[in-house]
Design an enzyme around this catalytic site. Structure first.
Site, PDB file in Angstrom:
ATOM      1  N   LYS A 246       0.646  -1.028   0.340  1.00 55.73           N
ATOM      2  CA  LYS A 246       0.010   0.486  -0.240  1.00 55.73           C
ATOM      3  C   LYS A 246       0.682   1.512  -0.332  1.00 55.73           C
ATOM      4  O   LYS A 246       1.939   1.186   0.812  1.00 55.73           O
ATOM      5  CB  LYS A 246      -1.198   0.085   0.745  1.00 55.73           C
ATOM      6  CG  LYS A 246      -2.046   0.689   1.265  1.00 55.73           C
ATOM      7  CD  LYS A 246      -3.467   0.562   0.442  1.00 55.73           C
ATOM      8  CE  LYS A 246      -4.389   0.614   0.233  1.00 55.73           C
ATOM      9  NZ  LYS A 246      -5.921  -0.164   0.277  1.00 55.73           N
TER      10      LYS A 246
ATOM     11  N   GLY B 211     -26.744   0.510   1.423  1.00 60.01           N
ATOM     12  CA  GLY B 211     -26.090   1.108   0.369  1.00 60.01           C
ATOM     13  C   GLY B 211     -25.773   0.893  -1.184  1.00 60.01           C
ATOM     14  O   GLY B 211     -25.802  -0.453  -1.480  1.00 60.01           O
ATOM     15  N   VAL B 212     -26.632   1.634  -1.714  1.00 60.93           N
ATOM     16  CA  VAL B 212     -26.868   1.242  -3.022  1.00 60.93           C
ATOM     17  C   VAL B 212     -26.399   1.876  -4.102  1.00 60.93           C
ATOM     18  O   VAL B 212     -26.632   2.799  -4.940  1.00 60.93           O
ATOM     19  CB  VAL B 212     -28.177   1.106  -3.875  1.00 60.93           C
ATOM     20  CG1 VAL B 212     -29.228  -0.233  -2.809  1.00 60.93           C
ATOM     21  CG2 VAL B 212     -29.361   2.537  -3.427  1.00 60.93           C
ATOM     22  N   GLY B 213     -24.740   1.862  -3.884  1.00 61.04           N
ATOM     23  CA  GLY B 213     -24.084   3.037  -4.681  1.00 61.04           C
ATOM     24  C   GLY B 213     -23.301   1.641  -6.108  1.00 61.04           C
ATOM     25  O   GLY B 213     -24.174   1.127  -6.859  1.00 61.04           O
ATOM     26  N   ASN B 214     -22.406   2.457  -6.496  1.00 61.19           N
ATOM     27  CA  ASN B 214     -21.644   0.929  -7.876  1.00 61.19           C
ATOM     28  C   ASN B 214     -21.633  -0.616  -6.877  1.00 61.19           C
ATOM     29  O   ASN B 214     -21.798  -1.072  -7.937  1.00 61.19           O
ATOM     30  CB  ASN B 214     -20.094   0.841  -7.429  1.00 61.19           C
ATOM     31  CG  ASN B 214     -20.381   3.345  -7.806  1.00 61.19           C
ATOM     32  OD1 ASN B 214     -20.854   3.469  -8.852  1.00 61.19           O
ATOM     33  ND2 ASN B 214     -18.851   3.663  -7.475  1.00 61.19           N
ATOM     34  N   VAL B 215     -21.073  -1.147  -5.995  1.00 60.50           N
ATOM     35  CA  VAL B 215     -21.754  -1.923  -5.784  1.00 60.50           C
ATOM     36  C   VAL B 215     -22.785  -2.833  -5.362  1.00 60.50           C
ATOM     37  O   VAL B 215     -23.348  -3.679  -6.073  1.00 60.50           O
ATOM     38  CB  VAL B 215     -20.532  -2.690  -4.389  1.00 60.50           C
ATOM     39  CG1 VAL B 215     -20.313  -3.915  -3.905  1.00 60.50           C
ATOM     40  CG2 VAL B 215     -18.676  -2.426  -4.412  1.00 60.50           C
TER      41      VAL B 215
ATOM     42  N   TYR C 178     -25.333  -1.207  -6.124  1.00 66.06           N
ATOM     43  CA  TYR C 178     -26.613  -1.420  -7.003  1.00 66.06           C
ATOM     44  C   TYR C 178     -26.578  -2.271  -8.105  1.00 66.06           C
ATOM     45  O   TYR C 178     -26.999  -3.222  -8.477  1.00 66.06           O
ATOM     46  CB  TYR C 178     -26.593   0.304  -8.141  1.00 66.06           C
ATOM     47  CG  TYR C 178     -27.259   0.179  -9.586  1.00 66.06           C
ATOM     48  CD1 TYR C 178     -29.046   0.564  -9.491  1.00 66.06           C
ATOM     49  CD2 TYR C 178     -27.071  -0.959 -10.141  1.00 66.06           C
ATOM     50  CE1 TYR C 178     -28.929   0.946 -10.506  1.00 66.06           C
ATOM     51  CE2 TYR C 178     -28.058  -0.713 -11.320  1.00 66.06           C
ATOM     52  CZ  TYR C 178     -28.839  -0.219 -11.557  1.00 66.06           C
ATOM     53  OH  TYR C 178     -29.742  -0.178 -12.627  1.00 66.06           O
TER      54      TYR C 178
HETATM   55  P1  NAD Z   1     -20.840   3.656  -3.844  1.00 61.31           P
HETATM   56  O1  NAD Z   1     -20.026   5.290  -2.512  1.00 61.31           O
HETATM   57  O2  NAD Z   1     -20.417   4.025  -4.540  1.00 61.31           O
HETATM   58  O3  NAD Z   1     -21.105   3.588  -2.132  1.00 61.31           O
HETATM   59  C1  NAD Z   1     -21.848   3.876  -0.889  1.00 61.31           C
HETATM   60  C2  NAD Z   1     -23.484   3.884  -1.259  1.00 61.31           C
HETATM   61  O4  NAD Z   1     -24.021   3.976  -0.007  1.00 61.31           O
HETATM   62  C3  NAD Z   1     -24.140   5.654  -1.361  1.00 61.31           C
HETATM   63  O5  NAD Z   1     -24.740   5.425  -2.435  1.00 61.31           O
HETATM   64  C4  NAD Z   1     -24.146   6.195   0.116  1.00 61.31           C
HETATM   65  O6  NAD Z   1     -24.601   6.909  -0.532  1.00 61.31           O
HETATM   66  C5  NAD Z   1     -24.285   5.380   0.860  1.00 61.31           C
HETATM   67  N1  NAD Z   1     -24.524   5.653   1.693  1.00 61.31           N
HETATM   68  C6  NAD Z   1     -23.201   6.468   2.629  1.00 61.31           C
HETATM   69  N2  NAD Z   1     -23.413   6.145   4.045  1.00 61.31           N
HETATM   70  C7  NAD Z   1     -24.135   5.469   4.564  1.00 61.31           C
HETATM   71  C8  NAD Z   1     -25.074   5.493   5.564  1.00 61.31           C
HETATM   72  N3  NAD Z   1     -24.284   5.539   6.604  1.00 61.31           N
HETATM   73  N4  NAD Z   1     -26.268   4.843   5.244  1.00 61.31           N
HETATM   74  C9  NAD Z   1     -27.054   4.228   4.492  1.00 61.31           C
HETATM   75  N5  NAD Z   1     -25.833   4.573   3.095  1.00 61.31           N
HETATM   76  C10 NAD Z   1     -24.729   5.239   3.516  1.00 61.31           C
HETATM   77  O7  NAD Z   1     -19.162   2.860  -2.864  1.00 61.31           O
HETATM   78  P2  NAD Z   1     -19.068   1.580  -4.176  1.00 61.31           P
HETATM   79  O8  NAD Z   1     -17.980   1.516  -4.510  1.00 61.31           O
HETATM   80  O9  NAD Z   1     -20.428   0.785  -4.201  1.00 61.31           O
HETATM   81  O10 NAD Z   1     -18.673   1.087  -2.181  1.00 61.31           O
HETATM   82  C11 NAD Z   1     -19.080   0.742  -1.059  1.00 61.31           C
HETATM   83  C12 NAD Z   1     -18.214  -0.030   0.020  1.00 61.31           C
HETATM   84  O11 NAD Z   1     -17.766  -1.056  -1.082  1.00 61.31           O
HETATM   85  C13 NAD Z   1     -17.148   0.994   0.469  1.00 61.31           C
HETATM   86  O12 NAD Z   1     -17.290   0.266   1.641  1.00 61.31           O
HETATM   87  C14 NAD Z   1     -16.117  -0.269  -0.662  1.00 61.31           C
HETATM   88  O13 NAD Z   1     -15.240   0.757   0.068  1.00 61.31           O
HETATM   89  C15 NAD Z   1     -16.312  -1.270  -0.729  1.00 61.31           C
HETATM   90  N6  NAD Z   1     -15.482  -1.664  -2.033  1.00 61.31           N
HETATM   91  C16 NAD Z   1     -15.775  -1.238  -2.994  1.00 61.31           C
HETATM   92  C17 NAD Z   1     -15.214  -1.759  -4.520  1.00 61.31           C
HETATM   93  C18 NAD Z   1     -15.906  -1.743  -5.926  1.00 61.31           C
HETATM   94  O14 NAD Z   1     -15.092  -2.670  -6.252  1.00 61.31           O
HETATM   95  N7  NAD Z   1     -15.985  -0.264  -5.911  1.00 61.31           N
HETATM   96  C19 NAD Z   1     -13.868  -3.222  -3.559  1.00 61.31           C
HETATM   97  C20 NAD Z   1     -14.584  -3.298  -2.609  1.00 61.31           C
HETATM   98  C21 NAD Z   1     -14.900  -3.294  -1.358  1.00 61.31           C
END
Ligand code: NAD
Length: 356
Positions: free
Chosen positions: A80, A179-183, A185
């Protein structure tokens, strides 16, 4: 604790301090362990309160990467990097300079995006060294990792269902996603297609509308996520949400989601979940799809192979949960042991000298 005492307590191989005053660069690269392959892990940029905080962070995170790659069965070590500074002050020159420092390690450390670093920053690093992943798909990179991460989480959920109910079938099972962001969804998409009944919690009404419009399902408010009478809770938002406040509310028998650092305290909260007979898929095991995606970029495998490899998270999660049962430990501890056993086994076979 001195820096060398910290290195010894985390068992690091090498830590490199990088300084280039001409571009305002202050960075630390931590190579934790290269038994399995080159140390891979993202570069984050943060205005750390002190240099000691930056050192602690990079040491902790790089060790985590060793374990993540080892459990996922990848030929990668753990590393890292951190750049100390306000992310709003970043420049092309800073990242190019940092790229040159990465280059000095000759491939022992490979970087990627992380907190406050972007595809563009990786592009600037790439102008100086090839030891970088995570460029745009259009430029031969592996692109957005979220669909692969979510695919791994989906298969991790199936594994938990099999251990708990005797069948991995998702159809008719209730899953609540925080959390329905990237992952989240993409996870909703895969679960919907497999016939699950879905509910969602998010702080963003825009994100909630998007997912409900696409896949149907209910919206949960406040603590309803924790209290849900569901088969699976899937945390996909932020860390620290499984803690002494929320554990007493839980009714679902399974916690399996993509968020990092879900347990506020790995030992305390992991033990509390075990006592309540709740199956917890350790976050770094179930969300390894992102790392698998980057690995596929290094190997020029393509998205299809990355998806196939992420589906193997089914077997890994099952193995970890069963190991925890046999050994009477938490699943998080069992996952750590799976990693340590693989590292030790590969270390042993390297006693035999082979001509290169
Ligand atoms: P993102 O920012 O696209 O989505 C996160 C979602 O969580 C958002 O819609 C946000 O509004 C919501 N959120 C934030 N705080 C909240 C709360 N207190 N209560 C409810 N919802 C809340 O992020 P992502 O890329 O989808 O990643 C989500 C998690 O997965 C993170 O912890 C990230 O470290 C982990 N992760 C992601 C990946 C990846 O490929 N993107 C890989 C490994 C781990």
């Amino acid at each position: 604790m001195s820096i060398f005492e910290q290195l010894s307590s985390y068992d690091h191989e090498q830590v490199v301090f990088c300084r280039d005053e001409s571009v305002g660069l202050k960075a630390i690269i931590a190579v934790h362990n290269t038994t399995l392959g080159p140390a891979l892990g993202g570069t984050r940029m943060l205005d750390y309160p002190s240099e000691a905080d930056a050192v602690r962070d990079v040491l902790r995170l790089s060790r985590g990467m060793t374990y993540k790659a080892a459990v996922a069965g990848l030929d990668l070590g753990g590393g890292k990097a951190v750049i100390i500074g306000d992310p709003t002050t970043k420049t092309e020159q800073m990242f190019r300079s940092f790229g040159r420092f990465i280059g000095t390690l000759g491939g022992r450390y490979i970087t990627a995006e992380d907190m406050n670093t972007t595809v563009e920053d990786m592009g600037n690093i790439r102008r100086e060294t090839r030891w970088v992943t995570g460029s745009e798909a259009a430029h031969g990179g592996s692109g957005d990792p979220s669909p692969v991460t979510a695919w791994g989480v989906f298969h991790g959920i199936r594994a938990c269902l099999e251990v708990t109910y005797g069948s991995p079938d998702v159809s008719g099972r209730t899953v609540v996603i925080q959390g329905v962001g990237n992952v989240g969804y993409w996870l909703a998409k895969y679960l919907h297609e497999a016939g699950a009944k879905l509910s969602y919690a998010d702080v963003s009404s825009r994100r909630l509308t998007r997912v409900v419009d696409a896949f149907g399902g209910k919206v949960l408010e406040g603590d309803e996520f924790y209290r849900a009478e569901a088969d699976v809770l899937a945390p996909c938002a932020i860390g620290g949400i499984i803690n002494t406040r929320t554990i007493p509310m839980l009714r679902a028998p399974i916690i399996a989601g993509g968020a990092n650092n879900q347990l506020d305290d790995e030992r305390r909260d992991g033990e509390a979940l075990t006592q309540r007979n709740i199956s917890y898929a350790p976050d770094y095991v179930i969300n390894a799809g992102g790392l698998i995606n980057v690995y596929s970029e290094l190997k020029s495998y393509g998205r299809e192979k990355a998806m196939q490899d992420a589906a193997n998270i089914f077997d890994t999660v099952k193995r970890v949960i069963n190991k925890a049962k046999v050994e009477g430990s938490t699943t998080a501890m069992a996952a750590n042991r799976v990693a340590e056993e693989r590292l030790a086994a590969v270390q042993r076979l390297k006693r035999v000298w082979v001509p290169s």
